[in-house]
Enzyme design. Structure first.
Site, mmCIF file in Angstrom:
data_model
loop_
_atom_site.group_PDB
_atom_site.id
_atom_site.type_symbol
_atom_site.label_atom_id
_atom_site.label_comp_id
_atom_site.label_asym_id
_atom_site.label_seq_id
_atom_site.Cartn_x
_atom_site.Cartn_y
_atom_site.Cartn_z
ATOM 1 N N LYS A 91 0.426 -1.138 -0.109
ATOM 2 C CA LYS A 91 0.179 -0.227 -0.325
ATOM 3 C C LYS A 91 0.614 1.349 -0.114
ATOM 4 O O LYS A 91 1.645 1.179 0.368
ATOM 5 C CB LYS A 91 -1.050 0.040 0.894
ATOM 6 N N ASP A 92 0.403 2.391 -0.593
ATOM 7 C CA ASP A 92 1.095 4.004 -1.078
ATOM 8 C C ASP A 92 1.523 4.469 0.719
ATOM 9 O O ASP A 92 0.268 4.104 1.315
ATOM 10 C CB ASP A 92 0.418 4.387 -1.757
ATOM 11 N N ALA A 93 2.185 5.299 0.553
ATOM 12 C CA ALA A 93 2.414 6.047 1.773
ATOM 13 C C ALA A 93 1.891 7.149 1.624
ATOM 14 O O ALA A 93 1.181 7.673 2.666
ATOM 15 C CB ALA A 93 3.944 6.252 2.155
#
Length: 416
Positions: free
Chosen positions: A95-97
């Site tokens: 998952k993206d930051a």
């Protein structure tokens, strides 16, 4: 990404040095315009689990909400807080930051009470239950997205609803998209150079083009490197660029370009190679965009219920199954075990390999870098799409299967 209309139905996509023609599936429908990701809460992602933890076993499934951290950052923080080896932690998807994300990670030999008092900046523990196995990549059904588009056109709501209706009927192009190619948009070129054993070119791409670098220290390091000053390049590299620094230090020590590149973390090298696989797949999606839902003779069709593939010998007979989204045509993520399609589809796939001056055996790398390959559907279903207007923004919600990216849906909706 900068998009400039070139002619009706096409845009010219610029990412780093990469440029190629890309056609929208909904090319005849105007987009909403607008911008996204002004704040983390504008982009929210929630994993849809493949199964729920049973309540007993040796692995603790921890459901978390995070912001400002990648999945790897999260694993690092948890392993430190729980005093366990990071390799023992499990996750289902990355998952993206730059988003608010809800996902599950697993930790061995811990109890729910062990995590109740954990305080990690940017992380909220939502639940913790025991289960019998470690969580593995791919152990999820899909992801739910809630994305806010700021400053859309005045007719943005009706445009978004129309586009979402088309995507629900035909499917979403299963592109990886530009986010797969790293902060400089060139990870695929690094992978291509490694695959061709052109390690000097790989190093040039790893250090980067100064015109594409925003970080001042990194830019100065790249300038020094391209001027042949390795000592200054090492000194100027930002602290977080540890693999790149070690790469340059090995060159300073007189090591070959090949040895310096292959000494980088295996996870990073595989990421570069995977980006190149993804780039080739995206090009095949673009070639089939005009008939994304149509089966061709010789296609290898994908069964959405279980991921199995079969050869299409009679497209007219099988097309009703594609119309009901039971099956879809596929393209390869090229690897040494890849099975290519037959007929016209096979000609496209082999033609792309020929253009890249590659064969499937080129993906049989040593040192744990071999890429087996697989078939991937050209399109995926979008579930429960919805769009509402809230003051001067649009709130779009939908679900996609695992391995598919919301950016493709946003690209179709916004066309910016």
């Amino acid at each position: 990404i900068s998009c400039h209309p070139l002619r009706y139905g096409e845009v010219f996509v610029l990412t780093g040095k990469r440029s190629e023609m890309t056609e929208y599936l909904t090319t005849q429908l105007p987009g909403t315009g607008g911008i996204i990701r002004q704040r983390p809460e504008d982009f929210q992602v929630e994993e849809i689990p493949l199964y729920e933890p049973c309540g007993e076993g040796d692995h603790l499934f921890i459901r978390v909400e995070k912001s400002g951290l990648t999945t790897y950052d999260l694993l690092r923080e948890l392993s430190s807080a729980l005093k366990c080896n990071e390799r023992d932690l499990g996750y289902a998807g990355l998952k993206d930051a730059r988003a608010i994300t809800r996902q599950t990670v697993s930790v061995p030999l811990r109890k729910p009470e062990d995590v109740k008092e954990l305080e990690i900046p940017g992380v909220t523990i939502l639940s913790a239950r025991l289960h019998g196995n470690k969580l593995r990549p791919g152990h999820l059904a899909g992801n739910r997205f809630q994305i806010r588009i700021h400053q859309p056109d005045q007719e943005g709501l009706s445009r978004a609803e129309t586009i979402l209706g088309v995507l629900q009927d035909i499917g979403v192009p299963n592109r990886f998209g530009e986010q797969r190619y790293g902060s400089l948009g060139n990870s695929h070129r690094i992978g291509k150079a490694i695959l061709r054993n052109d390690f000097k070119a790989a190093i040039r791409e790893i250090i980067g083009d100064t015109k594409e670098i925003n970080h001042e220290g990194w830019k100065q390091a790249a300038e020094a490197f391209h001027a042949g000053d390795l000592k200054t390049a090492v000194e100027k590299l930002p602290r977080h660029c540890r693999p790149e620094r070690r790469l340059l230090e090995m060159l300073q020590e007189g090591k070959s370009a090949r040895k310096a590149v292959l000494a980088m973390p295996r996870k990073l090298l595989r990421l570069y190679l995977s980006a190149y696989q993804s780039c080739l797949f995206d090009r095949l999606v673009d070639m089939r965009m005009a008939s994304l839902e149509r089966l061709w003779p010789g296609d290898l069709a994908y069964k959405h219920v279980n991921g199995a593939c079969f050869l299409v010998t009679d497209p007219e007979l099988e097309q009703p199954r594609a119309d009901s989204f039971e099956i879809s045509p596929t393209a390869p993520l090229f690897g040494y075990k890849s099975k290519l399609a037959k007929g016209q589809a096979g000609l496209l796939e082999q033609g792309l390999l020929d253009k890249e001056q590659l064969n499937l055996e080129a993906f049989r790398l040593s040192g744990g870098l071999a890429m087996e390959g697989e078939r991937r559907p050209l399109r995926v279903p979008i579930q429960a799409p919805e769009c509402i207007r809230e003051k001067d923004s649009l709130l779009v919600t939908f679900s996609l299967p695992k391995g598919s990216f919301a950016t493709t849906v946003l690209s179709e909706i916004m066309k910016t």
